[in-house]
Design a protein around this motif. Structure first.
Motif, short mmCIF file in Angstrom:
data_model
loop_
_atom_site.label_atom_id
_atom_site.label_comp_id
_atom_site.label_asym_id
_atom_site.label_seq_id
_atom_site.Cartn_x
_atom_site.Cartn_y
_atom_site.Cartn_z
N THR A 192 0.85 -1.20 0.00
CA THR A 192 0.00 0.00 0.00
C THR A 192 0.88 1.24 0.00
N PRO A 193 0.32 2.39 -0.37
CA PRO A 193 1.11 3.63 -0.37
C PRO A 193 1.70 3.95 1.00
N GLN A 194 1.01 3.61 2.05
CA GLN A 194 1.52 3.88 3.40
C GLN A 194 2.84 3.14 3.64
N GLN A 195 3.01 1.99 2.98
CA GLN A 195 4.25 1.23 3.12
C GLN A 195 5.35 1.74 2.20
N TRP A 196 4.98 2.54 1.19
CA TRP A 196 5.95 2.97 0.18
C TRP A 196 6.52 4.36 0.45
N VAL A 197 5.99 5.06 1.45
CA VAL A 197 6.51 6.39 1.78
C VAL A 197 7.36 6.28 3.05
N ARG A 198 8.36 7.13 3.14
CA ARG A 198 9.26 7.10 4.30
C ARG A 198 8.54 7.57 5.56
N GLU A 199 9.04 7.15 6.68
CA GLU A 199 8.47 7.52 7.96
C GLU A 199 8.42 9.04 8.07
N GLY A 200 7.26 9.55 8.45
CA GLY A 200 7.06 10.99 8.55
C GLY A 200 6.42 11.59 7.32
N ASP A 201 6.45 10.86 6.19
CA ASP A 201 5.78 11.33 4.97
C ASP A 201 4.39 10.70 4.88
N ARG A 202 3.58 11.28 4.01
CA ARG A 202 2.23 10.75 3.80
C ARG A 202 1.97 10.63 2.31
N PRO A 203 1.12 9.68 1.90
CA PRO A 203 0.72 9.64 0.49
C PRO A 203 -0.01 10.92 0.11
N VAL A 204 0.04 11.25 -1.18
CA VAL A 204 -0.65 12.43 -1.69
C VAL A 204 -1.84 11.96 -2.54
N SER A 205 -2.72 12.89 -2.90
CA SER A 205 -3.92 12.52 -3.65
C SER A 205 -4.34 13.67 -4.55
N PHE A 206 -5.27 13.40 -5.44
CA PHE A 206 -5.91 14.44 -6.23
C PHE A 206 -7.35 14.02 -6.52
N PRO A 207 -8.23 14.98 -6.81
CA PRO A 207 -9.65 14.64 -7.01
C PRO A 207 -9.94 14.06 -8.39
N ARG A 208 -11.03 13.33 -8.47
CA ARG A 208 -11.58 12.82 -9.72
C ARG A 208 -12.95 13.43 -9.91
N SER A 209 -13.39 13.47 -11.18
CA SER A 209 -14.73 13.99 -11.45
C SER A 209 -15.23 13.42 -12.76
N THR A 210 -16.31 14.02 -13.27
CA THR A 210 -16.93 13.62 -14.54
C THR A 210 -17.15 14.87 -15.38
N PHE A 211 -17.63 14.68 -16.59
CA PHE A 211 -17.93 15.85 -17.41
C PHE A 211 -19.08 16.65 -16.80
N ALA A 212 -20.03 15.95 -16.17
CA ALA A 212 -21.10 16.66 -15.48
C ALA A 212 -20.52 17.50 -14.34
N GLY A 213 -19.51 16.94 -13.66
CA GLY A 213 -18.86 17.68 -12.60
C GLY A 213 -18.13 18.90 -13.12
N LEU A 214 -17.57 18.79 -14.33
CA LEU A 214 -16.90 19.94 -14.95
C LEU A 214 -17.91 21.05 -15.25
N VAL A 215 -19.07 20.67 -15.76
CA VAL A 215 -20.11 21.67 -16.04
C VAL A 215 -20.56 22.33 -14.75
N GLU A 216 -20.75 21.54 -13.71
CA GLU A 216 -21.18 22.10 -12.43
C GLU A 216 -20.13 23.05 -11.87
N HIS A 217 -18.87 22.72 -12.03
CA HIS A 217 -17.79 23.58 -11.53
C HIS A 217 -17.65 24.84 -12.36
N GLY A 218 -17.83 24.69 -13.69
CA GLY A 218 -17.62 25.81 -14.60
C GLY A 218 -16.20 25.81 -15.13
N THR A 219 -16.03 26.32 -16.34
CA THR A 219 -14.72 26.27 -17.00
C THR A 219 -13.91 27.55 -16.86
N ASP A 220 -14.49 28.58 -16.24
CA ASP A 220 -13.75 29.82 -16.07
C ASP A 220 -12.57 29.61 -15.12
#
Length: 452
Positions: free
Chosen positions: A339-367
């Motif tokens: 798991t990512p928790q096993q692959w990062v050095r002690e004191g570090d944490r895994p990172v992440s980013f969000p996922r969405s859909t095209f409907a989510g893009l419309v809801e967010h807006g493209t500006d």
């Protein structure tokens, strides 16, 4: 009686075949991991007497030389193919006796390569199948632009003539068994369905329903991008591939993973894109094990750069390693399962980013954001999101500096390539949202689609 067994290489979009009778068989265009072919032969209780190549392959490392070595089979390669190893050359019209009344007849079918050869399987003189390699495929033909750009038009014309030769010489009911066309970029288009015959191809294949000028003009216009690693496959196959080594790579701990990232090496996370987005080692790239890992990783990684594989299980690592040796990525520098928790050095944490859909893009807006399209040129030509930036996935790692400032919402045609792109952008320190959605949902969601 005869049999024909198909060996699917789904990751590469290719097929290999074992055909034979009661005692002996012939392997056609075998993959590099020849244990698959040996297992099929063992189940059938036959010896492999012949190994044949339809051509020197551009999209994968062949197992033909190794299979012939371990079985003692005769290795048949088209006579005009320039190779550096001992083989038995095959010429147009040659007959190879396989088992009893079962034989192969070589038919010169240049086009995909100048030396391309198809093989008609005959039982008691009756044509019962044809192995067409990269010549006549399901609904299309193999692309003619992989050998030498200056030969492309000449080979396209040869493809047309070769298709017509097969159609003229073989009965309509003859099954057509190609190597390419199931996702391989060696195909000029992708197959619809997984089985065909000479008769069916006469009514649907562009090479057989169009005159040569129309066929060539259309074929040349529709040729897609060529994976970068193809440049290494032909030479490797012509030189004679080394035996493969599928033993597990050295195990990497968190410190070694960090050190390899710091050295500029590639650390590739094989888990699915949902799991990767939720948590991963900073700087790692996501190439899903269940996707086209061999094609896209080999296409994008600087050739020869060390790669470390991260997976959720040893089985996932082993499967990926098998996929990668088929395209010449022979030995991972290291690997780790967990798991990512096993692959990062002690004191570090895994990172992440969000996922969405095209409907989510419309809801967010493209500006104020960047919509990045990482599909290939041919896909984008059929329609794209208005205002989106276009950088094909296989070019993105070299063109990250061209992505405009702002949060990047990245999409492809279905989600897999968007996940790769999101991991590249995330590793480069960009704020990114991976659109995990089919492109057909973009217009339905209300986005303006530019066509034409």
């Amino acid at each position: 009686m005869f049999f024909i067994d198909t060996i699917d290489l789904e990751g590469l979009g290719n097929r290999s075949y074992l055909a034979g009778g009661r005692q002996a068989a012939v392997a056609v265009d075998p993959p590099r991991d020849v244990d698959q072919v040996l297992a099929v032969a063992a189940r059938r209780g036959v010896r492999i007497s012949y190994v044949v190549e339809t051509h020197i392959h551009n999209d994968y490392v062949t197992g033909g030389l190794e299979l012939a070595r371990v079985t003692g089979a005769v290795y048949l390669v088209p006579a005009a193919a320039r190779v550096s190893f001992a083989r038995v050359p095959v010429a147009d019209g040659d007959i190879i006796a396989v088992d009893g009344g079962l034989e192969l007849r070589a038919v010169a079918t240049p086009g995909h390569t100048p030396h391309h050869t198809s093989y008609v399987l005959q039982e008691q003189g009756r044509s019962v199948a044809v192995f067409t390699g990269g010549s006549l495929l399901i609904g299309t033909v193999g692309r003619p632009d992989l050998v030498e750009p200056r030969l492309t038009e000449q080979l396209a014309r040869a493809q047309h003539a070769s298709a017509h030769r097969l159609a003229a010489e073989l009965p309509d009911e003859t099954p057509v068994l190609p190597t390419h066309g199931f996702g391989s970029f060696c195909s000029s288009a992708q197959a619809e369905g997984d089985a065909t015959t000479i008769g069916k191809e006469k009514s649907v294949n562009a090479a057989l329903v169009q005159d040569v000028e129309s066929f060539v003009a259309r074929l040349l216009v529709e040729l897609d991008d060529i994976p970068a690693y193809y440049a290494h496959m032909g030479p490797a196959n012509a030189a004679g591939p080394a035996p493969l080594d599928l033993t597990p790579p050295a195990v990497a701990d968190a410190d070694e993973i960090a050190a390899r990232l710091a050295a500029g090496e590639w650390v590739v996370d094989l888990r699915n894109r949902v799991a990767f987005a939720e948590g991963h080692v900073a700087g790692s790239f996501n190439f899903e094990a269940d996707g086209k890992i061999a094609t896209y990783l080999a296409w994008m990684i600087p050739w020869g750069k060390p790669v470390t594989l991260l997976a959720e299980s040893p089985e996932q690592l082993a499967a990926a390693q098998r996929e990668l040796v088929r395209v010449g990525i022979d030995r991972p520098a290291a690997a780790a399962a967990g798991t990512p928790q096993q692959w990062v050095r002690e004191g570090d944490r895994p990172v992440s980013f969000p996922r969405s859909t095209f409907a989510g893009l419309v809801e967010h807006g493209t500006d104020g954001i960047v919509v990045l399209d990482v599909r290939r040129d041919a896909e984008r030509a059929a329609g794209y999101v208005e205002g989106s930036v276009h950088i094909p996935i296989h070019q993105l790692h070299k063109r990250l500096g061209e992505v405009p400032n702002g949060t990047v919402w990245v999409h492809c045609g279905g989600g897999m390539r968007a996940a790769i792109a999101a991991s590249l952008l995330d590793a480069a320190g960009r704020d990114v949202v991976a659109i995990d959605d089919g492109f057909e949902a973009a217009e339905a969601a209300g986005l303006s689609i530019v066509t034409g």
